[in-house]
Design an enzyme around this catalytic site. Structure first.
Site, PDB file in Angstrom:
ATOM      1  N   ASP A  90      -2.961   4.620  -2.318  1.00 32.89           N
ATOM      2  CA  ASP A  90      -4.066   5.145  -1.458  1.00 32.89           C
ATOM      3  C   ASP A  90      -4.546   6.617  -2.082  1.00 32.89           C
ATOM      4  O   ASP A  90      -3.405   7.566  -2.519  1.00 32.89           O
ATOM      5  CB  ASP A  90      -3.654   5.458  -0.273  1.00 32.89           C
ATOM      6  N   ASP A 127       0.783  -1.317  -0.201  1.00 33.17           N
ATOM      7  CA  ASP A 127       0.098   0.017  -0.027  1.00 33.17           C
ATOM      8  C   ASP A 127       0.842   1.250  -0.019  1.00 33.17           C
ATOM      9  O   ASP A 127       1.792   1.336   0.627  1.00 33.17           O
ATOM     10  CB  ASP A 127      -0.884  -0.099   1.089  1.00 33.17           C
ATOM     11  N   GLU A 148      -6.272   3.928  -5.977  1.00 39.17           N
ATOM     12  CA  GLU A 148      -7.511   3.993  -5.548  1.00 39.17           C
ATOM     13  C   GLU A 148      -7.986   5.469  -6.097  1.00 39.17           C
ATOM     14  O   GLU A 148      -7.587   6.278  -5.525  1.00 39.17           O
ATOM     15  CB  GLU A 148      -7.584   4.052  -3.875  1.00 39.17           C
ATOM     16  N   HIS A 207     -11.221  -2.834   3.067  1.00 40.85           N
ATOM     17  CA  HIS A 207     -11.147  -2.362   4.480  1.00 40.85           C
ATOM     18  C   HIS A 207     -12.135  -1.287   4.884  1.00 40.85           C
ATOM     19  O   HIS A 207     -12.123  -0.985   5.952  1.00 40.85           O
ATOM     20  CB  HIS A 207      -9.868  -2.160   4.868  1.00 40.85           C
ATOM     21  N   ASP A 208     -12.591  -0.582   3.723  1.00 44.35           N
ATOM     22  CA  ASP A 208     -13.222   0.583   3.822  1.00 44.35           C
ATOM     23  C   ASP A 208     -14.849   0.432   3.827  1.00 44.35           C
ATOM     24  O   ASP A 208     -15.745   1.498   3.934  1.00 44.35           O
ATOM     25  CB  ASP A 208     -13.033   1.772   3.114  1.00 44.35           C
TER      26      ASP A 208
HETATM   27  O1  TEU Z   1      -9.447   5.658   1.724  1.00 47.71           O
HETATM   28  C1  TEU Z   1     -10.007   6.609   0.939  1.00 47.71           C
HETATM   29  C2  TEU Z   1     -11.386   7.077   1.297  1.00 47.71           C
HETATM   30  O2  TEU Z   1     -11.637   8.330   0.915  1.00 47.71           O
HETATM   31  C3  TEU Z   1     -12.126   6.259   2.431  1.00 47.71           C
HETATM   32  O3  TEU Z   1     -11.761   6.410   3.497  1.00 47.71           O
HETATM   33  C4  TEU Z   1     -13.562   6.922   2.312  1.00 47.71           C
HETATM   34  O4  TEU Z   1     -13.482   8.204   2.975  1.00 47.71           O
HETATM   35  C5  TEU Z   1     -14.477   6.128   3.088  1.00 47.71           C
HETATM   36  O5  TEU Z   1     -13.971   4.885   3.602  1.00 47.71           O
HETATM   37  C6  TEU Z   1     -15.690   5.758   2.274  1.00 47.71           C
HETATM   38  O6  TEU Z   1     -16.447   6.799   1.902  1.00 47.71           O
HETATM   39  C7  TEU Z   1      -8.410   5.265   1.910  1.00 47.71           C
HETATM   40  C8  TEU Z   1      -8.029   4.150   2.738  1.00 47.71           C
HETATM   41  O7  TEU Z   1      -8.478   3.008   2.193  1.00 47.71           O
HETATM   42  C9  TEU Z   1      -8.753   4.414   4.042  1.00 47.71           C
HETATM   43  O8  TEU Z   1      -8.448   3.360   4.770  1.00 47.71           O
HETATM   44  C10 TEU Z   1      -7.918   5.793   4.710  1.00 47.71           C
HETATM   45  O9  TEU Z   1      -8.570   5.925   5.852  1.00 47.71           O
HETATM   46  C11 TEU Z   1      -7.824   6.717   3.604  1.00 47.71           C
HETATM   47  O10 TEU Z   1      -7.715   6.565   2.310  1.00 47.71           O
HETATM   48  C12 TEU Z   1      -7.015   7.888   4.106  1.00 47.71           C
HETATM   49  O11 TEU Z   1      -5.518   7.438   3.919  1.00 47.71           O
END
Ligand code: TEU
Length: 550
Positions: free
Chosen positions: A200, A99, A242, A316-317
Site C-alpha cells: 500500500d 496487502d 502501489e 477497490h479505489d
Molecule cells: O490507496 C492510496 C490512495 O492514495 C487512494 O486512496 C487514493 O487517494 C484514492 O483512492 C484515489 O485518488 C491506498 C489503498 O488502496 C486505499 O484503499 C487506502 O484507503 C489508502 O491507501 C490508505 O491506506
C-alpha cells in the site's frame, strides 16, 4: 530476461468485506466466504489472489488502518480460518498475496497508543511529530482524504502527520527499529505461506515532511532494498508496489530485477487521464483515446526489457471500468469484453478486481448517506466548503467514488444477491438481478467466459507474455490497435473503443487466425476490417521470416 512464475500469472483481487459472507447471519464478507469461492476463482483461471487487508483493525478505512499486524480482524474470522485459506489455496494451485500497509497504522495500534503517552516514550519516534509553527500547523501538507495532514495532540503539544485519515498516523521510516519491526512482521506472514505482498502507498515511505515531499522521497529506494534483503529477497515471491507517483522514468528503479526491490508496481497514469490536469480526480474531463494510447504505449515500451508492468483497469479505489470508459447500458457486455481484450493483450501481469469478470457497474447511489467510504464523506464536506453545489459534488461522487467498486459481490438473483443471509453492510447495486455470477456461468457468451478465455490464451501463447509491443494506427481517434512480436510470431489486437462502427485497413490478410473476439462472427479475412460497436479482435498473423523478432 530471467523467467519468473508471476510473468504468466493472472491475479484476482478480493476486497473481503464485499466478497462473500461465509458465516450464517453476518452482513459482511469474511475468510470463510473466500474459501467457499475458491473454486469459482479457479474456474476463471486466475492463479494468484491478492487479498485486501484482513488484519485487526477498527475499520475506519476498511482495514487500511491496522491495529495489530499479527492477528485477523474478528469480523473476517480467525487465524485458523486464515491458515485454512492458505491450505485451500495450495490444494488448488492458487497462491495468495497479502496487502501490506506500512506507510501508516491505525491510531489504535499499541505503538501509537504508547507514542501518545509522552514525548520521551520509546515509541514516540515510530511516528512523525512536529512542534507548531506560529501557533499553527508545521506546513501546508494536505491529507489525501481532504484537509490538513497534521493533527494536533494537545496533551503533548505537538502535531502528528497523517497522509490519510487522522486515525491513520504515518509511520516514521527513518527509525531503524520501526523498520526492523516491520521486516519481522513480514517474515511472520512469509512463514505462514503467503506468496508475496501488495504494498500500500509504498512510494510514500521515503517521505520528507519538512520539505513537503510525499512521494518518491530520497530514502525510498534504500528502504526497499533493505526490505528486500531482510524479507522476501531470499524467497521466490511476488511483490507489487502501489505507487501513484510512478513515472515511466522512475518505474524501472522499483522493478528492474538487478536493483533487488519489487517485482512490479501499479502505475496510475492512464487512470488519471479523465481528470483535469493539476486538479483533483473529482474534477472530471472526458477521456481522449489518443492520450490513453500514448500513455499505455510509453509504459509498455519503457518496461519491456528492464522492469515489468502490472495491467489493471480496476481496484477497490477506482470506479468500475465498464461504467467509466465502456458503456454500462446497451453495450455493457461488448464494451466490458473489449476493455478486457485490450488489457490482457498487453505485456505485464493482469489483475482482475472482483466483479470485473461479470461486468459489475458503478453503484451511482442517489444519496450521500449510502456512501460508506470515509474519503467520500470527507471530500463531500471539503467540496461544499470550496463552493461546489450539492448536485455538482454528488455528480462527481457518482462517477468517481471508491464505493462504486465496493458494493457487495453479486452471486445470484436471490435475496441479498447471494452475498449474505443478513442485510449486507453496504447497499447492493440495483442491477444484481440481471448481473450476477450465476447468470454469467449459465451464459456461454458471458463476460466471465471471455475473461476465462483470455487467461487461457496467456498461459498458451508466449507472445502474450514476452512479446514486444508496437502501437499501430497511433493517431486514430477511435480504434486502439497494437501488435506484439515474439520469436517470429505476431499477435494483433484491434479494438473499437466506441459505439460507432468504424472501418480500418490492415494489409496482408492471408494468414490470420482469430484467437479472441467479442462478436460471434468477427472477421479479419479482408484487408478492410469493419468493427461494430466496441468490437475487439485478437488474432495471430503468420508473417514468416520477415516478422519482427524481438
Ligand atoms: O490507496 C492510496 C490512495 O492514495 C487512494 O486512496 C487514493 O487517494 C484514492 O483512492 C484515489 O485518488 C491506498 C489503498 O488502496 C486505499 O484503499 C487506502 O484507503 C489508502 O491507501 C490508505 O491506506
Amino acid at each position: 530476461m530471467i523467467k519468473k512464475w508471476w510473468h504468466t500469472s493472472v491475479i484476482y483481487q478480493i476486497y473481503p468485506k464485499s466478497f462473500k459472507a461465509g458465516r450464517p447471519d453476518t452482513s459482511i464478507g469474511d475468510l470463510k466466504g473466500v474459501i467457499q469461492k475458491l473454486d469459482y476463482i479457479k474456474r476463471l483461471g486466475a492463479d494468484v489472489i491478492w487479498l485486501c487487508p484482513v488484519y485487526q483493525s477498527p475499520q475506519i478505512d476498511n482495514g487500511y488502518d491496522i491495529s495489530d499486524y499479527y492477528s485477523i480482524s474478528p469480523e473476517y474470522g480467525t487465524m485458523e480460518d486464515f491458515e485454512q485459506l492458505i491450505e485451500a489455496c495450495k490444494n488448488r494451485g492458487i497462491r495468495l498475496i497479502m496487502d501490506l500497509v506500512v506507510n501508516h497504522t491505525s491510531d489504535q495500534h499499541h505503538w501509537f497508543q504508547q507514542a501518545l503517552q509522552a514525548k520521551d516514550n520509546p515509541f514516540r519516534d515510530y511516528y512523525i511529530w512536529r512542534d507548531p509553527i506560529k501557533g499553527g500547523v508545521p506546513n501546508e501538507l494536505q491529507s489525501n482524504f481532504g484537509g490538513a495532514a497534521w493533527k494536533w495532540h494537545a496533551e503533548t503539544d505537538q502535531y502528528y502527520l497523517h497522509f490519510y485519515s487522522d486515525a491513520q498516523p504515518d509511520l516514521n521510516w527513518s527509525n531503524q527499529k520501526l523498520r526492523h519491526d516491520i521486516y519481522d512482521m513480514m517474515n511472520f506472514w512469509i512463514d505462514k505461506g503467503v506468496s508475496g505482498f501488495r504494498m500500500d502507498v509504498i512510494d510514500l515511505i521515503g517521505k520528507d515532511p519538512d520539505h513537503q515531499i510525499k512521494e518518491n522521497g530520497p530514502m525510498l529506494h534504500p528502504y526497499l532494498q533493505e526490505m528486500y534483503e531482510h524479507t522476501f529477497g531470499s524467497h521466490d515471491l511476488l511483490t507489487v508496489g502501489e505507487t501513484w507517483g510512478a513515472t515511466p522514468e522512475n518505474a524501472p528503479l522499483y522493478s528492474d530485477p538487478e536493483r533487488q526491490e519489487l517485482s512490479m508496481v501499479f502505475q496510475f497514469e492512464h487512470l488519471q487521464l479523465d481528470k483535469i490536469p493539476g486538479k483533483q480526480r473529482w474534477d472530471v474531463q472526458p477521456l481522449v483515446l489518443t492520450e490513453l494510447k500514448r500513455v499505455l504505449n510509453t509504459w509498455q515500451t519503457a518496461l519491456h526489457s528492464n522492469g515489468w508492468n502490472s495491467l489493471f483497469w480496476n481496484n477497490h479505489d477506482l470506479p468500475r471500468i465498464v461504467s467509466r470508459w465502456g458503456n454500462d447500458q446497451e453495450f455493457r457486455v461488448e464494451s466490458a469484453k473489449m476493455l478486457a481484450t485490450l488489457l490482457h493483450g498487453m505485456q505485464g501481469t493482469p489483475y482482475i478486481y472482483q466483479g470485473e469478470e461479470i461486468g459489475m457497474t458503478n453503484a451511482a447511489y442517489a444519496s450521500l448517506a449510502d456512501y460508506k467510504d470515509i474519503e467520500t464523506q470527507n471530500i463531500y464536506r471539503e467540496r461544499i466548503k470550496k463552493g461546489f453545489s450539492h448536485e455538482q459534488t454528488m455528480a462527481a461522487i457518482r462517477l468517481k467514488a471508491r464505493d462504486n467498486a465496493r458494493t457487495p459481490m453479486q452471486w445470484n438473483r436471490d435475496r441479498h444477491a447471494g452475498f449474505s443471509d443478513a442485510t449486507p453492510w453496504m447497499k447492493l447495486n440495483e442491477n444484481h438481478e440481471d448481473i450476477n455470477v450465476e447468470q454469467a456461468l449459465h451464459d456461454p457468451d458471458s463476460i466471465f467466459y471471455h475473461y476465462q478465455a483470455l487467461i487461457a490464451l496467456r498461459k498458451k501463447h508466449d507472445v502474450l507474455v514476452y512479446g514486444s509491443f508496437r502501437l499501430i494506427l497511433e493517431q486514430h481517434e477511435q480504434v486502439f490497435a497494437y501488435e506484439r512480436h515474439f520469436q517470429g510470431k505476431t499477435l494483433v489486437v484491434v479494438c473499437n473503443f466506441y459505439e460507432q462502427p468504424v472501418s480500418i485497413v490492415f494489409p496482408g490478410a492471408e494468414k490470420r487466425i482469430i484467437l479472441s473476439s467479442n462478436y460471434k462472427d468477427s472477421s479479419v479475412e479482408l484487408e478492410d476490417v469493419y468493427l461494430r460497436p466496441y468490437e475487439a479482435i485478437m488474432y495471430l498473423e503468420k508473417r514468416g521470416e520477415s516478422g519482427n523478432e524481438d
